[in-house]
Scaffold this motif. Structure first.
Motif, PDB file in Angstrom:
ATOM      1  N   ILE A 171     -18.811 -36.142  18.759  1.00 17.24           N
ATOM      2  CA  ILE A 171     -18.041 -35.307  17.839  1.00 17.24           C
ATOM      3  C   ILE A 171     -18.861 -34.089  17.440  1.00 17.24           C
ATOM      4  O   ILE A 171     -20.055 -34.212  17.143  1.00 17.24           O
ATOM      5  CB  ILE A 171     -17.621 -36.099  16.587  1.00 17.24           C
ATOM      6  N   TRP A 205     -14.486 -32.025  15.614  1.00 17.87           N
ATOM      7  CA  TRP A 205     -13.786 -31.842  16.886  1.00 17.87           C
ATOM      8  C   TRP A 205     -14.421 -32.716  17.955  1.00 17.87           C
ATOM      9  O   TRP A 205     -15.654 -32.831  18.023  1.00 17.87           O
ATOM     10  CB  TRP A 205     -13.882 -30.384  17.349  1.00 17.87           C
ATOM     11  N   ASP A 206     -13.576 -33.315  18.792  1.00 13.58           N
ATOM     12  CA  ASP A 206     -14.096 -34.064  19.929  1.00 13.58           C
ATOM     13  C   ASP A 206     -14.890 -33.120  20.835  1.00 13.58           C
ATOM     14  O   ASP A 206     -14.421 -32.020  21.162  1.00 13.58           O
ATOM     15  CB  ASP A 206     -12.942 -34.698  20.713  1.00 13.58           C
ATOM     16  N   THR A 209     -12.905 -32.666  24.437  1.00 12.98           N
ATOM     17  CA  THR A 209     -11.524 -32.173  24.471  1.00 12.98           C
ATOM     18  C   THR A 209     -11.209 -31.129  23.404  1.00 12.98           C
ATOM     19  O   THR A 209     -10.217 -30.417  23.513  1.00 12.98           O
ATOM     20  CB  THR A 209     -10.542 -33.344  24.290  1.00 12.98           C
ATOM     21  N   GLU A 211     -10.227 -31.964  20.539  1.00 11.63           N
ATOM     22  CA  GLU A 211      -9.223 -32.566  19.661  1.00 11.63           C
ATOM     23  C   GLU A 211      -9.728 -32.617  18.221  1.00 11.63           C
ATOM     24  O   GLU A 211     -10.887 -32.970  17.976  1.00 11.63           O
ATOM     25  CB  GLU A 211      -8.915 -33.988  20.130  1.00 11.63           C
ATOM     26  N   LEU A 213     -10.200 -34.079  14.572  1.00 15.61           N
ATOM     27  CA  LEU A 213     -10.284 -35.420  14.011  1.00 15.61           C
ATOM     28  C   LEU A 213     -10.506 -35.351  12.501  1.00 15.61           C
ATOM     29  O   LEU A 213     -11.254 -36.146  11.944  1.00 15.61           O
ATOM     30  CB  LEU A 213     -11.420 -36.202  14.690  1.00 15.61           C
ATOM     31  N   GLU A 231     -10.192 -42.989  14.336  1.00 15.58           N
ATOM     32  CA  GLU A 231     -11.018 -42.739  15.525  1.00 15.58           C
ATOM     33  C   GLU A 231     -12.453 -42.395  15.121  1.00 15.58           C
ATOM     34  O   GLU A 231     -13.416 -42.871  15.737  1.00 15.58           O
ATOM     35  CB  GLU A 231     -10.410 -41.598  16.345  1.00 15.58           C
ATOM     36  N   ARG A 235     -15.749 -44.709  16.105  1.00 16.67           N
ATOM     37  CA  ARG A 235     -16.905 -44.175  16.841  1.00 16.67           C
ATOM     38  C   ARG A 235     -18.206 -44.397  16.078  1.00 16.67           C
ATOM     39  O   ARG A 235     -19.260 -44.618  16.676  1.00 16.67           O
ATOM     40  CB  ARG A 235     -16.711 -42.690  17.128  1.00 16.67           C
TER      41      ARG A 235
END
Length: 253
Positions: A171, A205-206, A209, A211, A213, A231, A235
């Protein structure tokens, strides 16, 4: 635990009188807001997740010598914390351009910054928590120059810790907000990290990707806030990954 006298209620948390002098009980609500409360929903279980995640981060900071108000978790929604005199400033550390910085300066969201940038915002919902300079802060007596130096040092230590922790689970820590409070020990004053650290107060952010979060999922209607926060918890090992369907989140005790 018997409910005690309410001291303060904010958009996402309630503070109650603690069991000992100088302590408070911090209760995490399921309320989710954006735009200084203009957008508001109840998201089942969000308070439980934020309680556990904030505990995880605050405990880690305490362990490496960064002082926080966190004492211990009491149950799934409550923490015992030290009472502090909150400095009326939000301290924001930015590693990547996003949100209000991108809009304010015309920098494309996602652009890496040359170094972490620390910003101060005056805590006032009626004014929209405006960005302020060190000159404003000192002139209006919100904090001294020494306070500001200590606040920047604290914020950057939190950034180092959080960035490394997040990088380890794939992340990117884009930015985050903390609040800092004063505690007094005799005539001696020191500053400690207070409030909470959670996906409500961070942009996450991932790494692969991009994405989101964090609470931008809610702000921008990008999907399920509960799924995004879960998520992050999975993790970090706060909430275990499980095979098969479940009836609800099961958190590590």
């Amino acid at each position: 635990m018997a409910r005690r006298r309410m001291v303060y209620e904010g958009k996402a948390k309630i503070l109650y009188e603690g069991p000992e002098p100088g302590t408070l009980i911090q209760f995490f609500k399921d309320d989710t807001t954006a735009g200084n409360g203009e957008k508001h929903e109840m998201i089942d279980g969000k308070g439980v997740l934020n309680n556990r995640l904030s505990e995880h981060f605050m405990s880690g900071l305490n362990a490496i010598g960064v002082p926080t108000h966190f004492i211990k978790r009491l149950n799934m929604r409550e923490q015992l914390v030290r009472a502090v005199e909150i400095i009326p400033l939000e301290v924001v550390v930015r590693n990547v351009a996003a949100g209000s910085m991108s809009k304010r300066l015309g920098i494309e969201e996602g652009s890496p910054l040359p170094r972490p940038i620390v910003e101060f915002y005056y805590k006032n919902d009626d004014l929209g928590d405006p960005l302020v300079t060190e000159e404003h802060i000192i002139a209006f007596g919100w904090a001294t120059q020494q306070d500001l130096d200590d606040m920047v040092a604290l914020a950057l230590r939190v950034n180092d810790f959080m960035s490394g922790m997040m990088m380890g689970v794939g992340i990117k820590l884009v930015d985050f907000k903390i609040e800092i409070g004063r505690v007094y020990e005799g005539d001696f004053q020191r500053l400690i990290v207070a409030d909470e650290i959670s996906p409500d107060s961070c942009r996450l952010w991932d790494l692969k990707t991009g994405e989101k979060l964090d609470k931008d999922v809610f702000r921008r209607d990008l999907g399920s806030v509960s799924d995004a926060y879960t998520e992050v918890a999975k993790r970090l090992g706060v909430m275990p990954r499980q095979n098969g369907s479940t009836t609800g989140p099961k958190l590590v005790h």
